[in-house]
Design an enzyme around this catalytic site. Structure first.
Site, PDB file in Angstrom:
ATOM      1  N   ILE A 183       6.774  -4.037  10.028  1.00  0.00           N
ATOM      2  CA  ILE A 183       6.709  -3.682   8.759  1.00  0.00           C
ATOM      3  C   ILE A 183       6.420  -2.239   8.674  1.00  0.00           C
ATOM      4  O   ILE A 183       5.191  -1.854   9.178  1.00  0.00           O
ATOM      5  CB  ILE A 183       5.483  -4.628   7.718  1.00  0.00           C
ATOM      6  CG1 ILE A 183       6.455  -6.024   7.574  1.00  0.00           C
ATOM      7  CG2 ILE A 183       5.847  -3.977   6.364  1.00  0.00           C
ATOM      8  CD1 ILE A 183       5.533  -6.949   7.016  1.00  0.00           C
TER       9      ILE A 183
ATOM     10  N   TYR B 196     -12.834  -5.945   0.818  1.00  0.00           N
ATOM     11  CA  TYR B 196     -14.147  -5.472   0.327  1.00  0.00           C
ATOM     12  C   TYR B 196     -15.059  -6.577   0.374  1.00  0.00           C
ATOM     13  O   TYR B 196     -16.301  -6.440   0.826  1.00  0.00           O
ATOM     14  CB  TYR B 196     -14.175  -4.776  -1.106  1.00  0.00           C
ATOM     15  CG  TYR B 196     -15.489  -4.261  -1.424  1.00  0.00           C
ATOM     16  CD1 TYR B 196     -15.924  -3.105  -0.937  1.00  0.00           C
ATOM     17  CD2 TYR B 196     -16.347  -4.833  -2.511  1.00  0.00           C
ATOM     18  CE1 TYR B 196     -17.079  -2.579  -1.419  1.00  0.00           C
ATOM     19  CE2 TYR B 196     -17.594  -4.508  -2.605  1.00  0.00           C
ATOM     20  CZ  TYR B 196     -17.957  -3.086  -2.281  1.00  0.00           C
ATOM     21  OH  TYR B 196     -19.245  -2.786  -2.884  1.00  0.00           O
TER      22      TYR B 196
ATOM     23  N   TYR C 156      -1.293 -11.122   5.742  1.00  0.00           N
ATOM     24  CA  TYR C 156      -1.375  -9.638   6.115  1.00  0.00           C
ATOM     25  C   TYR C 156      -2.858  -9.308   6.450  1.00  0.00           C
ATOM     26  O   TYR C 156      -3.771  -9.532   5.747  1.00  0.00           O
ATOM     27  CB  TYR C 156      -1.038  -8.715   5.068  1.00  0.00           C
ATOM     28  CG  TYR C 156      -1.012  -7.182   5.364  1.00  0.00           C
ATOM     29  CD1 TYR C 156      -0.995  -6.749   6.546  1.00  0.00           C
ATOM     30  CD2 TYR C 156      -1.027  -6.337   4.257  1.00  0.00           C
ATOM     31  CE1 TYR C 156      -1.153  -5.296   6.759  1.00  0.00           C
ATOM     32  CE2 TYR C 156      -1.059  -5.033   4.496  1.00  0.00           C
ATOM     33  CZ  TYR C 156      -1.040  -4.505   5.698  1.00  0.00           C
ATOM     34  OH  TYR C 156      -1.125  -3.176   5.821  1.00  0.00           O
TER      35      TYR C 156
ATOM     36  N   ARG D 105      -8.579  -1.567   6.684  1.00  0.00           N
ATOM     37  CA  ARG D 105      -8.606  -1.186   5.293  1.00  0.00           C
ATOM     38  C   ARG D 105      -9.314  -2.298   4.554  1.00  0.00           C
ATOM     39  O   ARG D 105     -10.014  -2.002   3.530  1.00  0.00           O
ATOM     40  CB  ARG D 105      -7.130  -1.252   4.844  1.00  0.00           C
ATOM     41  CG  ARG D 105      -6.495  -0.090   4.944  1.00  0.00           C
ATOM     42  CD  ARG D 105      -4.934   0.018   4.523  1.00  0.00           C
ATOM     43  NE  ARG D 105      -4.515   1.233   4.452  1.00  0.00           N
ATOM     44  CZ  ARG D 105      -4.484   2.127   3.881  1.00  0.00           C
ATOM     45  NH1 ARG D 105      -5.261   2.223   2.623  1.00  0.00           N
ATOM     46  NH2 ARG D 105      -3.830   3.342   3.950  1.00  0.00           N
TER      47      ARG D 105
ATOM     48  N   THR E 264       0.839  -1.184   0.007  1.00  0.00           N
ATOM     49  CA  THR E 264       0.025   0.024   0.093  1.00  0.00           C
ATOM     50  C   THR E 264       0.901   1.357   0.034  1.00  0.00           C
ATOM     51  O   THR E 264       0.700   2.154  -0.621  1.00  0.00           O
ATOM     52  CB  THR E 264      -0.933   0.078   1.208  1.00  0.00           C
ATOM     53  OG1 THR E 264      -1.594  -1.124   1.183  1.00  0.00           O
ATOM     54  CG2 THR E 264      -1.829   1.213   1.083  1.00  0.00           C
ATOM     55  N   THR E 265       1.847   1.127   0.743  1.00  0.00           N
ATOM     56  CA  THR E 265       2.938   2.291   0.917  1.00  0.00           C
ATOM     57  C   THR E 265       3.597   2.645  -0.410  1.00  0.00           C
ATOM     58  O   THR E 265       3.712   3.690  -0.788  1.00  0.00           O
ATOM     59  CB  THR E 265       3.773   2.243   2.051  1.00  0.00           C
ATOM     60  OG1 THR E 265       3.298   1.854   3.422  1.00  0.00           O
ATOM     61  CG2 THR E 265       4.535   3.486   2.407  1.00  0.00           C
TER      62      THR E 265
ATOM     63  N   LYS F 246       1.799 -10.455   9.011  1.00  0.00           N
ATOM     64  CA  LYS F 246       1.953  -8.980   9.313  1.00  0.00           C
ATOM     65  C   LYS F 246       0.448  -8.657  10.092  1.00  0.00           C
ATOM     66  O   LYS F 246      -0.548  -8.760   9.447  1.00  0.00           O
ATOM     67  CB  LYS F 246       1.992  -8.129   8.115  1.00  0.00           C
ATOM     68  CG  LYS F 246       2.002  -6.425   8.552  1.00  0.00           C
ATOM     69  CD  LYS F 246       2.059  -5.788   7.166  1.00  0.00           C
ATOM     70  CE  LYS F 246       2.182  -4.351   7.689  1.00  0.00           C
ATOM     71  NZ  LYS F 246       2.187  -3.197   6.310  1.00  0.00           N
TER      72      LYS F 246
END
Length: 499
Positions: free
Chosen positions: A302, A206, A232, A237, A143-144, A260
């Protein structure tokens, strides 16, 4: 993999050189829905999975008397199956991958020019900087890293450059998770071909799969790809929270090697560590709580903050992993503002602005994200100065930093999540110019099995901060009024005396 007799044109030959919610983080609270999957379903999925895992192990040539079939966590389970893959045009066995280590893994922001194009020279310099600063591992295309805005060709270029600069120096982890199991398998195989040491796979966002769906998703990916998988879990999110039970069931797969954890619930570390064993890596995904996460048994973080303070975050993780609470917390304290303010807008907007302010990168970012709003510039600048990333000009006072504001600890109880009380409470704090840090969180299991709109008793312990005593009194007064008005939450608010 290139055809026989052909070299991979994408990569050059690699170098021979061989690096506090226990709580809900406030940036993840929006759209956060804490769901509890049926324990019966999880147990069934776990049992079924274990049987399939054993069958797969037998198919790979292990005998029923092998310790790998009796005890999870042995090195032979992780490495017994050999395979080959291309690294820089050289066919290598899977055993040549760098093992995942404890410590600080930077969730790398992808450098871009002001026009949004990839900035390859800066990518190289940033990777070299992390190597010099002591970063333990790099996570690219997450994402980053704005992976969702990059083309497949651009992703390959980022992977190739990272491999050239850091291959054999530190573990390279590539984000490959998508909403689709099939597409995730394709992306993970691409990372495998490009020489990644592991893949980071987020829970499908989603669509909110069930516990059984998550087991099926991750098992299918691990079975199809010959590369270690780090799961993750980031419910803020994705809208789905992978339970401890599901995580434990999946940890038995020989190619699922870590997690994560961005749930903000540090109370999960102990149970997962005791059952999954030391070989299963547990990385925090919450910068502000990573120190405590590792002190409780985790392996590292992370980190977004590591983009701007790589040496400091690495030092925090090293001290925490060594069990030195005093040094770890003292080293982490100056980073508190960064842990918070690098999320004052959606990630990676603030961290990319911060890197540009430090002179490390250009300010490029891709739509639909745009550059950090001016209202936040001074706030992020002050946190960079507090964290030692920027020097403060002589005579400049800067703006107040909230971790030095007056603070009171509150305990909020009731049906906090099902009624939306906790979200509204946190909005009150922010709207009145305050800040907060959630220390602890607990929720009872579902108390109804036949109705969708069940109620769960929960509690949140949080530090509330105001710019001065009057502002703090105003915030707490408004919180008490909110609790009284929302009768359906059956809530209570208690001030916890300072120790």
């Amino acid at each position: 993999v290139p055809a026989p007799g052909r070299q991979c044109h994408t990569l050059k030959p690699s170098s021979p050189a061989q690096r506090r919610f226990p709580a809900i983080c406030h940036r993840h609270r929006q759209d956060l829905q804490w769901t509890a999957a049926s324990r019966t379903m999880v147990k069934l999925a776990s049992t079924t999975f274990l049987g399939l895992a054993c069958a797969s192990q037998l198919a790979w040539g292990w005998t029923p008397t092998s310790p790998s079939l009796r005890t999870r966590g042995h090195a032979d389970v992780r490495t017994a199956r050999r395979s080959t893959q291309v690294r820089g045009g050289v066919v290598m066995s899977a055993a040549a991958r760098m093992p995942l280590t404890p410590g600080s893994y930077v969730a790398l922001a992808t450098p871009m020019l002001d026009n949004g194009h990839l900035d390859i020279p800066t990518l190289r310099s940033v990777l070299q900087w992390h190597k010099a600063e002591g970063t333990d591992g790099v996570v690219i295309l997450g994402t980053t890293g704005e992976a969702s805005t990059l083309s497949s060709e651009e992703k390959e270029e980022v992977m190739a450059i990272t491999r050239e600069e850091l291959g054999g120096v530190m573990p390279i982890v590539v984000g490959t998770g998508t909403i689709s199991t099939t597409q995730t398998i394709t992306a993970t195989k691409q990372a495998q071909r490009m020489g990644a040491d592991a893949a980071l796979v987020v829970t499908p966002y989603y669509v909110k799969p069930s516990a059984a769906g998550l087991v099926s998703h991750f098992t299918s990916i691990a079975d199809a790809c010959d590369i270690p998988i780090i799961m993750y879990n980031v419910p803020g999110r994705t809208g789905v929270d992978m339970s401890v039970e599901t995580t434990i069931a999946l940890s038995r797969h020989p190619k699922i090697v870590g997690l994560k954890d961005a749930t903000g619930d540090n109370t999960r570390v102990g149970p997962m560590r005791s059952i999954c064993g030391d070989d299963f890596k547990l990385y925090s995904g919450e910068d502000g709580m990573a120190c405590d996460y590792v002190l409780q048994g985790g392996d590292g973080v992370i980190s977004v903050t590591a983009n701007v303070a790589p040496a400091a975050v690495s030092n925090v993780m090293a001290a925490a992993k060594a069990g030195d609470t005093t040094v770890a917390e003292a080293t982490d304290a100056p980073l508190a503002g960064l842990h918070r303010d690098l999320f004052c807008e959606a990630n990676p907007i603030p961290v990319k602005w911060a890197l540009a302010a430090m002179g490390k990168t250009k300010s490029g970012i891709r739509q639909p994200l745009v550059e950090l709003g001016e209202d936040f510039h001074q706030r992020v600048t002050s946190s960079l100065q507090q964290g030692g990333c920027l020097e403060k000009p002589a005579g400049e006072k800067g703006v107040p930093i909230s971790n030095s504001w007056p603070t009171r600890t509150l305990l909020m109880q009731g049906h906090l999540f099902d009624s939306g009380l906790i979200n509204q409470a946190l909005e009150v704090i922010e709207q009145r110019g305050g800040d907060f840090l959630i220390q602890d969180f607990s929720a009872q299991p579902n108390d109804q099995r036949t109705e969708f709109n069940f109620k769960r008793t929960s509690s949140v312990k949080l530090d509330v901060m105001g710019s001065d005593d009057a502002a703090l009194d105003d915030i707490i007064g408004r919180l008490r009024t909110l609790v009284d008005v929302m009768e359906s939450a059956e809530g209570s608010l208690t001030e916890v005396p300072s120790s």
